[in-house]
Design a protein around this motif. Structure first.
Motif, PDB file in Angstrom:
ATOM      1  N   ASP A  31       0.823  -1.215   0.000  1.00  0.00           N
ATOM      2  CA  ASP A  31       0.000   0.000   0.000  1.00  0.00           C
ATOM      3  C   ASP A  31       0.859   1.267   0.000  1.00  0.00           C
ATOM      4  OD1 ASP A  31      -2.227  -1.604   0.075  1.00  0.00           O
ATOM      5  OD2 ASP A  31      -2.452  -1.488   2.261  1.00  0.00           O
ATOM      6  N   SER A  32       2.051   1.192   0.555  1.00  0.00           N
ATOM      7  CA  SER A  32       2.906   2.383   0.657  1.00  0.00           C
ATOM      8  C   SER A  32       3.390   2.883  -0.689  1.00  0.00           C
ATOM      9  CB  SER A  32       4.134   2.076   1.539  1.00  0.00           C
ATOM     10  OG  SER A  32       3.737   1.741   2.844  1.00  0.00           O
ATOM     11  N   TYR A  39       3.161   7.094  -0.532  1.00  0.00           N
ATOM     12  CA  TYR A  39       4.586   6.953  -0.207  1.00  0.00           C
ATOM     13  C   TYR A  39       5.027   8.036   0.782  1.00  0.00           C
ATOM     14  CZ  TYR A  39       9.617   6.398  -0.837  1.00  0.00           C
ATOM     15  OH  TYR A  39      10.961   6.219  -0.623  1.00  0.00           O
ATOM     16  N   ARG A  40       4.555   9.279   0.570  1.00  0.00           N
ATOM     17  CA  ARG A  40       4.894  10.359   1.509  1.00  0.00           C
ATOM     18  C   ARG A  40       4.325  10.059   2.895  1.00  0.00           C
ATOM     19  NH1 ARG A  40       3.884  13.676  -3.062  1.00  0.00           N
ATOM     20  NH2 ARG A  40       1.733  13.991  -2.373  1.00  0.00           N
ATOM     21  N   SER A  44       6.465   9.471   6.451  1.00  0.00           N
ATOM     22  CA  SER A  44       6.195  10.223   7.678  1.00  0.00           C
ATOM     23  C   SER A  44       6.054   9.301   8.894  1.00  0.00           C
ATOM     24  CB  SER A  44       4.915  11.056   7.514  1.00  0.00           C
ATOM     25  OG  SER A  44       3.763  10.218   7.442  1.00  0.00           O
ATOM     26  N   GLN A  45       5.805   8.010   8.651  1.00  0.00           N
ATOM     27  CA  GLN A  45       5.664   7.036   9.738  1.00  0.00           C
ATOM     28  C   GLN A  45       6.927   6.179   9.913  1.00  0.00           C
ATOM     29  OE1 GLN A  45       1.958   4.738   9.260  1.00  0.00           O
ATOM     30  NE2 GLN A  45       1.280   6.306   7.824  1.00  0.00           N
ATOM     31  N   THR A  46       8.033   6.643   9.353  1.00  0.00           N
ATOM     32  CA  THR A  46       9.253   5.831   9.336  1.00  0.00           C
ATOM     33  C   THR A  46       9.669   5.384  10.735  1.00  0.00           C
ATOM     34  OG1 THR A  46      10.078   6.840   7.303  1.00  0.00           O
ATOM     35  CG2 THR A  46      11.711   5.828   8.770  1.00  0.00           C
ATOM     36  N   ILE A 557      20.267   3.191   3.847  1.00  0.00           N
ATOM     37  CA  ILE A 557      19.500   4.164   3.059  1.00  0.00           C
ATOM     38  C   ILE A 557      18.414   3.447   2.272  1.00  0.00           C
ATOM     39  CG2 ILE A 557      19.634   5.757   1.096  1.00  0.00           C
ATOM     40  CD1 ILE A 557      22.434   6.552   2.116  1.00  0.00           C
ATOM     41  N   TYR A 558      18.781   2.318   1.639  1.00  0.00           N
ATOM     42  CA  TYR A 558      17.799   1.521   0.905  1.00  0.00           C
ATOM     43  C   TYR A 558      16.673   1.061   1.833  1.00  0.00           C
ATOM     44  CZ  TYR A 558      15.679  -2.604  -1.174  1.00  0.00           C
ATOM     45  OH  TYR A 558      14.772  -3.528  -1.622  1.00  0.00           O
ATOM     46  N   TYR A 559      17.041   0.601   3.039  1.00  0.00           N
ATOM     47  CA  TYR A 559      16.049   0.078   3.965  1.00  0.00           C
ATOM     48  C   TYR A 559      15.065   1.163   4.407  1.00  0.00           C
ATOM     49  CZ  TYR A 559      14.065  -2.443   7.935  1.00  0.00           C
ATOM     50  OH  TYR A 559      13.201  -3.059   8.808  1.00  0.00           O
ATOM     51  N   ILE A 560      15.584   2.340   4.723  1.00  0.00           N
ATOM     52  CA  ILE A 560      14.721   3.424   5.194  1.00  0.00           C
ATOM     53  C   ILE A 560      13.733   3.861   4.125  1.00  0.00           C
ATOM     54  CG2 ILE A 560      14.703   5.849   5.915  1.00  0.00           C
ATOM     55  CD1 ILE A 560      15.526   3.882   8.107  1.00  0.00           C
ATOM     56  N   PHE A 561      14.179   3.871   2.870  1.00  0.00           N
ATOM     57  CA  PHE A 561      13.321   4.401   1.804  1.00  0.00           C
ATOM     58  C   PHE A 561      12.496   3.338   1.084  1.00  0.00           C
ATOM     59  CE2 PHE A 561      16.278   7.900   2.344  1.00  0.00           C
ATOM     60  CZ  PHE A 561      15.426   8.989   2.272  1.00  0.00           C
ATOM     61  N   PHE A 562      12.879   2.055   1.233  1.00  0.00           N
ATOM     62  CA  PHE A 562      12.110   1.025   0.539  1.00  0.00           C
ATOM     63  C   PHE A 562      11.846  -0.196   1.418  1.00  0.00           C
ATOM     64  CE2 PHE A 562      11.859  -2.933  -1.869  1.00  0.00           C
ATOM     65  CZ  PHE A 562      10.728  -2.670  -2.639  1.00  0.00           C
TER      66      PHE A 562
END
Length: 592
Positions: A31-32, A39-40, A44-46, A557-562
């Motif tokens: 869903d993200s 995605y935004r 915001s819920q990272t 970085i990959y983990y945080i964004f994907f």
């Protein structure tokens, strides 16, 4: 072969889905990733999602049954303990022994390279014990990734996944580069003569198209059929074992004991620096654990295949290292093609071609078995959506994960084209040692903590004792690096490690007993594995840690964004129903 739900519903009809598909849903199903607004919102819920992933742990049933539905088709159960044993030889004996032995004997250990192999072999065997218990209990393609995800949680599993993929890509590239060096020896040419010389920085200035070609060929064989690959591996490994026997016997026949003096030219530090790097030579044994889904009887076949092959390989490595050291002075050893050049210099010029041929066959089987094991790792990592689930698909006809194989091998080919072996080896050792250390910790957690059974006070005690074991091991390694000839620091770090291990043994009951096969002398063996792996990591140079740090930052970085959001979506999606027939088949395979 069981076919898991691989259809799309269109009205009242069910349409089969093609393996070769490229829709957005196959890469970003959560869903993200439905649109930029979603995605935004996910970003915001990272922090909240990160806490959820750190605390989340999988379980045996999810790894064995639920996640395998993501591949849509089952892998074929076609391997026995005999196949696994030969896959053990094929996965391990290759570039490490034929190339790194000469390199490390020449630069760091001297004749004591045999002790380096003993040290790294002990570490590898302790890890093999841990892998074997897990592989019998959780027979899935994910290997250490699946085991750590069950015991240490989702975030720890991601760190493992990143290092597995990094090790798979760099490992295949390193072996392919070594393949080229030995191929040129067969042609009686300089090791770098078939590489393209450029003006790029040192370590990346010799382009290697032959390495790319051998990666492509072995990948095609591995993709075609696991059974066919096993037959090919038998033949090539058997030929390789004949060559290895010749190397040991002929080398010892031309032994000169004066070459063993001085035995430790660079002191104990040289032995352990070399041990940390030649640990790469033992890499690949974990590929056997990833073949659990294709093994007929995992509870019997995996222990025989893993423990049997690695015990023999450790002895072989020590004998080969000893024969090289006795045949030639360590200062005269050729770092690129040590055995071939050594035989040439003792008057057996013809033997260098036999050795080069054996090395080529060994490295070919490493690449072949690696293509299978590495792809199975990537398949299971994709099943939990840490990488796009498109890579988890198993082809319905071949029963192999073609997409995952291509992911690892295309990336390996790009690295092999540019990077030299010495750049890759130390980086590989860090990844392998870190994963082995985490596996030992996971084994201790598995034995002493069971959700819903272990009291909270015992969990807190276990956590504290594990932290003391890890911190004391790091302290021992750090003190060794700062003062190799000192002893005072060890009077603090070693007793702390011993007391923490003893406390687990005496104060905590084991809440889980292995059903079929278990690691002996728990907690001592796993705790010793932690200490040795951390110590060997600390013996590597600063440059290796810098490269490892850069790779780790890229992974995070990959983990945080994907990866974080993809795994969060999957963990919180409604579970799809599974037919009772398929459920019974899968659980039956797990119990077999």
């Amino acid at each position: 072969m069981t076919v898991i739900d691989s259809t799309d519903e269109m009205g009242d009809e069910i349409q089969p889905r093609s393996y070769w598909r490229w829709s957005k849903h196959d890469f970003f199903p959560g869903d993200s990733f439905q649109n930029w607004s979603a995605y935004r919102s996910a970003l915001s819920q990272t922090f909240t999602r990160l806490k959820d992933r750190v605390a989340n742990r999988s379980d045996d049933a999810e790894e064995i049954v639920e996640l395998r539905k993501e591949s849509e088709n089952e892998m074929k159960r076609c391997l026995s303990w005999w196949d696994l044993t030969w896959f053990g030889f094929g996965s391990v004996i290759g570039a490490g022994i034929f190339v790194l032995t000469g390199q490390e004997a020449h630069e760091h250990a001297g004749p004591a390279i045999v002790l380096s192999y003993v040290a790294s072999g002990i570490s590898a065997m302790l890890s093999v014990f841990c892998y074997t218990e897990f592989a019998v209990e959780i027979p899935v393609a994910g290997g250490s990734f699946a085991y750590i995800r069950v015991e240490l949680g989702d975030f720890a599993a991601f760190i493992t996944a990143g290092n597995i993929i990094l090790g798979s890509i760099a490992g295949s590239a390193a072996v392919a580069r070594a393949w080229t060096s030995y191929f040129t020896t067969l042609l009686n040419r300089h090791p770098n003569s078939l590489r393209i010389h450029t003006n790029l920085i040192d370590g990346f200035n010799l382009l290697d198209p032959i390495a790319v070609a051998i990666l492509a060929i072995t990948s095609i064989i591995a993709i075609s059929s696991t059974r066919r690959t096993s037959y090919f591996n038998w033949i090539a490994s058997a030929v390789n074992m004949v060559v290895i026997s010749f190397v040991i016997i002929a080398g010892l026949a031309h032994a000169n004991t004066s070459n063993l003096t001085p035995f430790v030219p660079h002191g104990p530090k040289g032995i352990f620096v070399a041990a940390a790097i030649v640990y790469f030579a033992y890499g690949g044994f974990d590929n056997i654990a990833t073949m659990a889904e294709e093994t007929k009887n995992p509870s019997k076949d995996i222990p025989l295949g893993l423990l049997g092959s690695m015990s023999i390989i450790t002895v072989i490595y020590c004998l080969m290292a000893l024969s090289l050291s006795m045949m030639q002075k360590y200062t005269d050893i050729d770092p690129n093609a040590a055995y071939s050049v050594a035989f040439q210099r003792v008057g057996m010029k013809w033997a260098k071609y036999l050795v080069a041929l054996g090395a080529l066959k060994g490295m070919t089987t490493v690449l072949l078995a690696g293509a299978i094991g590495q792809a199975r790792y990537a398949t299971h990592i994709a099943r939990v959506h840490m990488i796009p689930p498109w890579f988890s698909l198993v082809h319905p006809k071949t029963g192999t994960p073609i997409n995952a194989t291509l992911l690892i091998r295309v990336a390996s080919a790009c690295i092999a084209f540019f990077s030299s072996l010495d750049v890759l080896a130390s980086l590989l050792s860090i990844s392998g040692l870190l994963i082995s250390m985490m596996m030992a910790v996971a084994l201790l957690v598995r034995r002493y903590y069971v959700r819903g059974i272990t009291p909270q006070t015992n969990l807190l005690k276990l956590t504290f004792f594990l932290l003391v074991i890890i911190v004391s091991s790091v302290g021992t390694s750090a003190y060794w690096g700062l003062d190799p000839n000192g002893w005072l620091g060890y009077t603090v770090t070693v007793p702390l490690w011993f007391l923490a291990t003893l406390a687990i043994s005496v104060l905590l009951p084991q809440d889980r007993t292995p059903k079929v096969w278990g690691v002996p002398l728990v907690p001592w063996f796993p705790s010793l594995s932690v200490a040795i792996n951390v110590f060997l990591m600390g013996s590597l140079g600063a440059q290796a840690f810098i490269r490892f740090g850069i790779c780790t930052i890229v992974m995070l970085i990959y983990y945080i964004f994907f990866g974080l959001h993809a795994t969060y979506d999957m963990a919180h999606q409604p579970k799809k129903p599974m037919t009772s027939r398929i459920l019974e088949e899968d659980m039956g395979s797990a119990r077999a």
